[in-house]
Design a protein around this motif. Sequence first.
Motif, PDB file in Angstrom:
ATOM      1  N   GLY A  12      -0.250  -0.869   3.810  1.00  0.00           N
ATOM      2  CA  GLY A  12       0.443  -1.355   2.620  1.00  0.00           C
ATOM      3  C   GLY A  12      -0.144  -0.817   1.335  1.00  0.00           C
ATOM      4  N   ARG A  13      -0.132  -1.659   0.299  1.00  0.00           N
ATOM      5  CA  ARG A  13      -0.528  -1.237  -1.044  1.00  0.00           C
ATOM      6  C   ARG A  13      -1.936  -0.647  -1.093  1.00  0.00           C
ATOM      7  NH1 ARG A  13       2.452  -5.845  -1.955  1.00  0.00           N
ATOM      8  NH2 ARG A  13       4.187  -5.665  -3.462  1.00  0.00           N
ATOM      9  N   ILE A  14      -2.879  -1.308  -0.425  1.00  0.00           N
ATOM     10  CA  ILE A  14      -4.258  -0.867  -0.551  1.00  0.00           C
ATOM     11  C   ILE A  14      -4.440   0.523   0.045  1.00  0.00           C
ATOM     12  CG2 ILE A  14      -6.636  -1.323   0.146  1.00  0.00           C
ATOM     13  CD1 ILE A  14      -6.040  -4.290  -0.046  1.00  0.00           C
ATOM     14  N   ALA A  15      -3.865   0.759   1.201  1.00  0.00           N
ATOM     15  CA  ALA A  15      -3.952   2.094   1.797  1.00  0.00           C
ATOM     16  C   ALA A  15      -3.321   3.126   0.868  1.00  0.00           C
ATOM     17  CB  ALA A  15      -3.271   2.105   3.161  1.00  0.00           C
ATOM     18  N   ARG A  16      -2.185   2.780   0.269  1.00  0.00           N
ATOM     19  CA  ARG A  16      -1.524   3.724  -0.642  1.00  0.00           C
ATOM     20  C   ARG A  16      -2.388   4.020  -1.864  1.00  0.00           C
ATOM     21  NH1 ARG A  16       3.030   0.316   0.298  1.00  0.00           N
ATOM     22  NH2 ARG A  16       3.005  -0.390  -1.863  1.00  0.00           N
ATOM     23  N   ALA A  20      -3.661   7.762  -2.624  1.00  0.00           N
ATOM     24  CA  ALA A  20      -3.252   8.368  -3.895  1.00  0.00           C
ATOM     25  C   ALA A  20      -4.463   8.802  -4.707  1.00  0.00           C
ATOM     26  CB  ALA A  20      -2.398   7.394  -4.699  1.00  0.00           C
ATOM     27  N   GLY A  21      -5.494   7.959  -4.737  1.00  0.00           N
ATOM     28  CA  GLY A  21      -6.700   8.296  -5.492  1.00  0.00           C
ATOM     29  C   GLY A  21      -7.418   9.502  -4.914  1.00  0.00           C
ATOM     30  N   ALA A  30     -11.374  14.279   5.912  1.00  0.00           N
ATOM     31  CA  ALA A  30     -10.923  15.274   6.873  1.00  0.00           C
ATOM     32  C   ALA A  30      -9.861  14.728   7.818  1.00  0.00           C
ATOM     33  CB  ALA A  30     -12.120  15.800   7.663  1.00  0.00           C
ATOM     34  N   HIS A  31     -10.004  13.480   8.208  1.00  0.00           N
ATOM     35  CA  HIS A  31      -9.053  12.897   9.168  1.00  0.00           C
ATOM     36  C   HIS A  31      -8.850  11.426   8.832  1.00  0.00           C
ATOM     37  CE1 HIS A  31      -6.747  12.471  12.815  1.00  0.00           C
ATOM     38  NE2 HIS A  31      -7.552  11.521  13.272  1.00  0.00           N
ATOM     39  N   VAL A  32      -7.622  11.044   8.578  1.00  0.00           N
ATOM     40  CA  VAL A  32      -7.288   9.674   8.222  1.00  0.00           C
ATOM     41  C   VAL A  32      -6.220   9.164   9.180  1.00  0.00           C
ATOM     42  CG1 VAL A  32      -6.390   8.114   6.449  1.00  0.00           C
ATOM     43  CG2 VAL A  32      -7.804  10.070   5.774  1.00  0.00           C
ATOM     44  N   VAL A  33      -6.452   7.994   9.744  1.00  0.00           N
ATOM     45  CA  VAL A  33      -5.481   7.330  10.619  1.00  0.00           C
ATOM     46  C   VAL A  33      -5.089   6.011   9.968  1.00  0.00           C
ATOM     47  CG1 VAL A  33      -5.037   6.354  12.898  1.00  0.00           C
ATOM     48  CG2 VAL A  33      -6.531   8.350  12.673  1.00  0.00           C
ATOM     49  N   VAL A  34      -3.802   5.809   9.757  1.00  0.00           N
ATOM     50  CA  VAL A  34      -3.301   4.553   9.184  1.00  0.00           C
ATOM     51  C   VAL A  34      -2.470   3.853  10.243  1.00  0.00           C
ATOM     52  CG1 VAL A  34      -1.938   3.475   7.376  1.00  0.00           C
ATOM     53  CG2 VAL A  34      -3.248   5.545   6.867  1.00  0.00           C
ATOM     54  N   ALA A  35      -2.849   2.618  10.560  1.00  0.00           N
ATOM     55  CA  ALA A  35      -2.130   1.842  11.571  1.00  0.00           C
ATOM     56  C   ALA A  35      -1.485   0.622  10.942  1.00  0.00           C
ATOM     57  CB  ALA A  35      -3.095   1.412  12.679  1.00  0.00           C
ATOM     58  N   ASP A  36      -0.255   0.384  11.311  1.00  0.00           N
ATOM     59  CA  ASP A  36       0.478  -0.769  10.794  1.00  0.00           C
ATOM     60  C   ASP A  36       1.620  -1.060  11.768  1.00  0.00           C
ATOM     61  OD1 ASP A  36       0.771  -2.120   7.715  1.00  0.00           O
ATOM     62  OD2 ASP A  36       2.530  -2.282   9.020  1.00  0.00           O
ATOM     63  N   PRO A  37       1.930  -2.333  12.016  1.00  0.00           N
ATOM     64  CA  PRO A  37       3.059  -2.639  12.902  1.00  0.00           C
ATOM     65  C   PRO A  37       4.421  -2.322  12.286  1.00  0.00           C
ATOM     66  CG  PRO A  37       2.102  -4.653  12.005  1.00  0.00           C
ATOM     67  CD  PRO A  37       1.196  -3.545  11.610  1.00  0.00           C
ATOM     68  N   ASN A  38       4.467  -2.091  10.981  1.00  0.00           N
ATOM     69  CA  ASN A  38       5.724  -1.812  10.278  1.00  0.00           C
ATOM     70  C   ASN A  38       6.005  -0.311  10.299  1.00  0.00           C
ATOM     71  OD1 ASN A  38       7.751  -1.327   8.337  1.00  0.00           O
ATOM     72  ND2 ASN A  38       7.169  -3.130   7.142  1.00  0.00           N
ATOM     73  N   ALA A  39       6.913   0.117  11.154  1.00  0.00           N
ATOM     74  CA  ALA A  39       7.207   1.543  11.294  1.00  0.00           C
ATOM     75  C   ALA A  39       7.788   2.135  10.009  1.00  0.00           C
ATOM     76  CB  ALA A  39       8.169   1.758  12.458  1.00  0.00           C
ATOM     77  N   GLN A  40       8.539   1.324   9.268  1.00  0.00           N
ATOM     78  CA  GLN A  40       9.131   1.827   8.022  1.00  0.00           C
ATOM     79  C   GLN A  40       8.044   2.134   6.993  1.00  0.00           C
ATOM     80  OE1 GLN A  40      12.065  -0.757   6.271  1.00  0.00           O
ATOM     81  NE2 GLN A  40      12.471   0.607   4.558  1.00  0.00           N
ATOM     82  N   ALA A  41       7.067   1.258   6.885  1.00  0.00           N
ATOM     83  CA  ALA A  41       5.956   1.504   5.961  1.00  0.00           C
ATOM     84  C   ALA A  41       5.200   2.767   6.346  1.00  0.00           C
ATOM     85  CB  ALA A  41       5.008   0.304   5.962  1.00  0.00           C
ATOM     86  N   LEU A  42       5.027   2.980   7.646  1.00  0.00           N
ATOM     87  CA  LEU A  42       4.340   4.179   8.113  1.00  0.00           C
ATOM     88  C   LEU A  42       5.145   5.434   7.793  1.00  0.00           C
ATOM     89  CD1 LEU A  42       2.994   2.999  11.584  1.00  0.00           C
ATOM     90  CD2 LEU A  42       1.717   3.227   9.454  1.00  0.00           C
ATOM     91  N   SER A 124      -7.753   2.682  -9.193  1.00  0.00           N
ATOM     92  CA  SER A 124      -8.305   3.702  -8.303  1.00  0.00           C
ATOM     93  C   SER A 124      -7.323   4.846  -8.103  1.00  0.00           C
ATOM     94  CB  SER A 124      -8.656   3.084  -6.946  1.00  0.00           C
ATOM     95  OG  SER A 124      -9.647   2.087  -7.088  1.00  0.00           O
ATOM     96  N   VAL A 125      -6.045   4.577  -8.293  1.00  0.00           N
ATOM     97  CA  VAL A 125      -5.012   5.613  -8.176  1.00  0.00           C
ATOM     98  C   VAL A 125      -5.307   6.779  -9.126  1.00  0.00           C
ATOM     99  CG1 VAL A 125      -2.576   6.071  -8.691  1.00  0.00           C
ATOM    100  CG2 VAL A 125      -3.200   4.094  -7.322  1.00  0.00           C
ATOM    101  N   VAL A 126      -5.860   6.480 -10.295  1.00  0.00           N
ATOM    102  CA  VAL A 126      -6.162   7.518 -11.278  1.00  0.00           C
ATOM    103  C   VAL A 126      -7.672   7.744 -11.417  1.00  0.00           C
ATOM    104  CG1 VAL A 126      -4.026   7.236 -12.576  1.00  0.00           C
ATOM    105  CG2 VAL A 126      -6.017   5.841 -13.183  1.00  0.00           C
ATOM    106  N   GLY A 127      -8.445   7.293 -10.419  1.00  0.00           N
ATOM    107  CA  GLY A 127      -9.881   7.516 -10.438  1.00  0.00           C
ATOM    108  C   GLY A 127     -10.640   6.656 -11.414  1.00  0.00           C
ATOM    109  N   PHE A 128     -10.039   5.549 -11.836  1.00  0.00           N
ATOM    110  CA  PHE A 128     -10.676   4.692 -12.834  1.00  0.00           C
ATOM    111  C   PHE A 128     -10.770   3.251 -12.324  1.00  0.00           C
ATOM    112  CE2 PHE A 128     -11.568   3.186 -17.172  1.00  0.00           C
ATOM    113  CZ  PHE A 128     -12.353   4.230 -17.630  1.00  0.00           C
ATOM    114  N   GLY A 129     -10.936   3.118 -11.006  1.00  0.00           N
ATOM    115  CA  GLY A 129     -10.974   1.794 -10.408  1.00  0.00           C
ATOM    116  C   GLY A 129     -12.291   1.080 -10.607  1.00  0.00           C
ATOM    117  N   MET A 130     -12.263  -0.218 -10.413  1.00  0.00           N
ATOM    118  CA  MET A 130     -13.452  -1.069 -10.395  1.00  0.00           C
ATOM    119  C   MET A 130     -13.451  -1.730  -9.023  1.00  0.00           C
ATOM    120  SD  MET A 130     -16.117  -2.323 -11.723  1.00  0.00           S
ATOM    121  CE  MET A 130     -17.187  -3.760 -11.826  1.00  0.00           C
ATOM    122  N   ASN A 131     -14.259  -1.177  -8.104  1.00  0.00           N
ATOM    123  CA  ASN A 131     -14.214  -1.575  -6.701  1.00  0.00           C
ATOM    124  C   ASN A 131     -15.573  -2.095  -6.249  1.00  0.00           C
ATOM    125  OD1 ASN A 131     -11.483  -0.418  -6.364  1.00  0.00           O
ATOM    126  ND2 ASN A 131     -12.515   1.544  -6.594  1.00  0.00           N
TER     127      ASN A 131
END
Length: 258
Positions: A12-16, A20-21, A30-42, A124-131
């Motif tokens: 969802g939002r956090i992965a996006r 994006a960032g 190098a390798h990213v795997v995103v898992a979600d039960p919502n096929a549309q989101a994937l 974080s999307v624009v590299g200016f996050g507070m995490n």
Amino acid sequence: MNKQTVGFIGGGRIARIFLAGWTRAGKMPAHVVVADPNAQALAQLKARYAAVETTTDLAAAAAQDIVFLATHPPALTEAAGAAARALRPAAILVSLAPKFTLAKLSALLGGFSRLARSNPNAASVVGFGMNPIVFAPALDAADRAAVHALLAPLGESPEVAEEKIEAYAVFTAMGPTYLWFQMQALRELAVSFGLAPAEADVALKRMVCGAARTLVDSGLPPAEVMDLVPVKPLAEMEPQVLELYRTRLPALFQKIKP
């Protein structure tokens, strides 16, 4: 490019925000795997980030080197159960949800202790996050550096005490929502007053950042800062706005506290 493999349990939002960032900074792992039960989101993620592997199998994401548990609190218990069966002994799991302490996460994961918690910020999307992040004792300096390397392109990631994570959730993670609609209204009004959109955007960024720095860095008492501008067109509305802040946000904080 970061050589650690990365998994997201939740697409969802956090992965996006993270994807994006990293893309904007040219720092996609190098390798990213995103898992979600919502096929549309994937499918939407795959359309934007073709190199990312997407799957409905949560265990596939949990089998990576660094795993981000990126679900809402109501779904976290079930997601943690799926992760527990697939986590590698040397993996690091970073929870991105409030309310679930390191101790509770470890219990949900069958005693797995290589854990961290963070509260992502949309900037974080624009590299200016507070995490802000908290690490469990089981993670050594090299482990912490590996996580910081992933967070660095997204902005600041100070290490904080765990008991402060929920405060940051209400303050910095949700904070932009308190301001964005007002800033967008000002942006639109500036154009209606005759500024070009590009001029309005430059002025908005400078004004908002300058206002924050004046309040925090000027050394003046808050009352004196707020008296620097003699004309206050919205002054009569300030009590209602302050009442919303002082009632709704403390209630929200109490709701998400462990």
